[in-house]
Design a protein around this motif. Structure first.
Motif, PDB file in Angstrom:
ATOM      1  N   THR A 236      83.459  42.702  46.556  1.00 53.00           N
ATOM      2  CA  THR A 236      82.989  44.023  46.167  1.00 53.00           C
ATOM      3  C   THR A 236      81.504  44.166  46.461  1.00 53.00           C
ATOM      4  O   THR A 236      80.690  43.354  46.013  1.00 53.00           O
ATOM      5  N   ALA A 237      81.159  45.198  47.237  1.00 46.10           N
ATOM      6  CA  ALA A 237      79.773  45.385  47.652  1.00 46.10           C
ATOM      7  C   ALA A 237      79.657  46.660  48.478  1.00 46.10           C
ATOM      8  O   ALA A 237      80.673  47.222  48.916  1.00 46.10           O
ATOM      9  N   VAL A 238      78.441  47.080  48.694  1.00 44.68           N
ATOM     10  CA  VAL A 238      78.164  48.074  49.729  1.00 44.68           C
ATOM     11  C   VAL A 238      77.970  47.299  51.032  1.00 44.68           C
ATOM     12  O   VAL A 238      77.169  46.357  51.087  1.00 44.68           O
ATOM     13  N   TYR A 239      78.726  47.689  52.049  1.00 44.95           N
ATOM     14  CA  TYR A 239      78.669  47.026  53.348  1.00 44.95           C
ATOM     15  C   TYR A 239      77.849  47.883  54.311  1.00 44.95           C
ATOM     16  O   TYR A 239      78.104  49.086  54.460  1.00 44.95           O
ATOM     17  N   TYR A 240      76.887  47.240  54.946  1.00 47.60           N
ATOM     18  CA  TYR A 240      76.004  47.900  55.895  1.00 47.60           C
ATOM     19  C   TYR A 240      76.177  47.264  57.274  1.00 47.60           C
ATOM     20  O   TYR A 240      76.341  46.047  57.381  1.00 47.60           O
ATOM     21  N   CYS A 241      76.082  48.085  58.316  1.00 48.78           N
ATOM     22  CA  CYS A 241      75.965  47.501  59.648  1.00 48.78           C
ATOM     23  C   CYS A 241      74.536  47.711  60.142  1.00 48.78           C
ATOM     24  O   CYS A 241      73.835  48.638  59.707  1.00 48.78           O
ATOM     25  N   ALA A 242      74.110  46.820  61.007  1.00 55.23           N
ATOM     26  CA  ALA A 242      72.744  46.843  61.511  1.00 55.23           C
ATOM     27  C   ALA A 242      72.730  46.427  62.980  1.00 55.23           C
ATOM     28  O   ALA A 242      73.534  45.590  63.401  1.00 55.23           O
ATOM     29  N   ALA A 243      71.815  47.018  63.732  1.00 51.47           N
ATOM     30  CA  ALA A 243      71.571  46.612  65.115  1.00 51.47           C
ATOM     31  C   ALA A 243      70.394  45.647  65.130  1.00 51.47           C
ATOM     32  O   ALA A 243      69.411  45.844  64.406  1.00 51.47           O
ATOM     33  N   MET A 244      70.515  44.602  65.953  1.00 56.12           N
ATOM     34  CA  MET A 244      69.481  43.566  65.976  1.00 56.12           C
ATOM     35  C   MET A 244      69.298  43.062  67.408  1.00 56.12           C
ATOM     36  O   MET A 244      70.200  43.229  68.241  1.00 56.12           O
ATOM     37  N   PRO A 245      68.199  42.408  67.675  1.00 54.77           N
ATOM     38  CA  PRO A 245      68.073  41.754  68.986  1.00 54.77           C
ATOM     39  C   PRO A 245      69.238  40.803  69.198  1.00 54.77           C
ATOM     40  O   PRO A 245      69.687  40.139  68.265  1.00 54.77           O
ATOM     41  N   ARG A 246      69.711  40.724  70.422  1.00 55.84           N
ATOM     42  CA  ARG A 246      70.920  39.941  70.682  1.00 55.84           C
ATOM     43  C   ARG A 246      70.785  38.482  70.263  1.00 55.84           C
ATOM     44  O   ARG A 246      71.720  37.884  69.742  1.00 55.84           O
ATOM     45  N   TYR A 247      69.582  37.897  70.422  1.00 53.72           N
ATOM     46  CA  TYR A 247      69.436  36.479  70.107  1.00 53.72           C
ATOM     47  C   TYR A 247      69.501  36.208  68.606  1.00 53.72           C
ATOM     48  O   TYR A 247      69.618  35.061  68.176  1.00 53.72           O
ATOM     49  N   TYR A 248      69.404  37.249  67.788  1.00 50.10           N
ATOM     50  CA  TYR A 248      69.521  37.060  66.328  1.00 50.10           C
ATOM     51  C   TYR A 248      70.917  36.557  65.958  1.00 50.10           C
ATOM     52  O   TYR A 248      71.089  35.840  64.985  1.00 50.10           O
ATOM     53  N   CYS A 249      71.922  37.008  66.712  1.00 48.17           N
ATOM     54  CA  CYS A 249      73.305  36.647  66.396  1.00 48.17           C
ATOM     55  C   CYS A 249      73.610  35.334  67.106  1.00 48.17           C
ATOM     56  O   CYS A 249      74.155  35.314  68.201  1.00 48.17           O
ATOM     57  N   SER A 250      73.230  34.245  66.458  1.00 42.49           N
ATOM     58  CA  SER A 250      73.395  32.920  67.057  1.00 42.49           C
ATOM     59  C   SER A 250      74.575  32.227  66.369  1.00 42.49           C
ATOM     60  O   SER A 250      75.455  32.878  65.817  1.00 42.49           O
TER      61      SER A 250
END
Length: 130
Positions: free
Chosen positions: A94-108
């Motif tokens: 249970t939570a508020v779910y947010y999406c975010a855009a980030m620099p590609r290298y952040y998603c490692s």
């Protein structure tokens, strides 16, 4: 201008499923990674928990340990939309779910923190309760 809009939240019973959507505009999914973060009720002002991220340019997906095996992140390039399929939901999801855009290298191989994001959506509430 980067813009993200979440949808798909709601009330679901424990063990149930939901699919969240994050529609992106102002950019294409190959230019930024997209992440899902969440913030539980009563924890406003505290750091949001990273849930999952996807770098569409190399098809990399990453998950927090708390959701591995239950959540699946995916994208539809034609719709410029990222999805979060959630199964076997628990009350602690249970939570508020947010999406975010980030620099590609952040998603490692590890989930990034919430800092340094290029854009955020306004969030969608997921409540898991019987």
């Amino acid at each position: 201008q980067l813009e993200l809009v979440e949808s798909g939240g709601g009330l679901v019973r424990p063990g149930g499923s939901l699919r969240l959507s994050c529609a992106a505009s102002g950019f294409t999914l190959d230019k930024y990674a997209i992440g899902w973060f969440r913030q539980a009720p009563g924890k406003e002002g505290k750091e949001r928990e990273g849930v999952s991220c996807i770098d569409s340019s190399i098809d990399r997906t990453t998950y927090a340990d708390s959701v591995k095996g239950r959540f699946t992140i995916s994208r539809d390039a034609a719709k410029n939309t990222v999805y979060l399929q959630m199964k076997s939901l628990k009350p602690e999801d249970t939570a508020v779910y947010y999406c975010a855009a980030m620099p590609r290298y952040y998603c490692s191989e590890y989930m990034p923190t919430e800092y340094g994001m290029n854009a955020w959506g306004k969030g969608t509430l997921v409540t898991v309760s019987s």
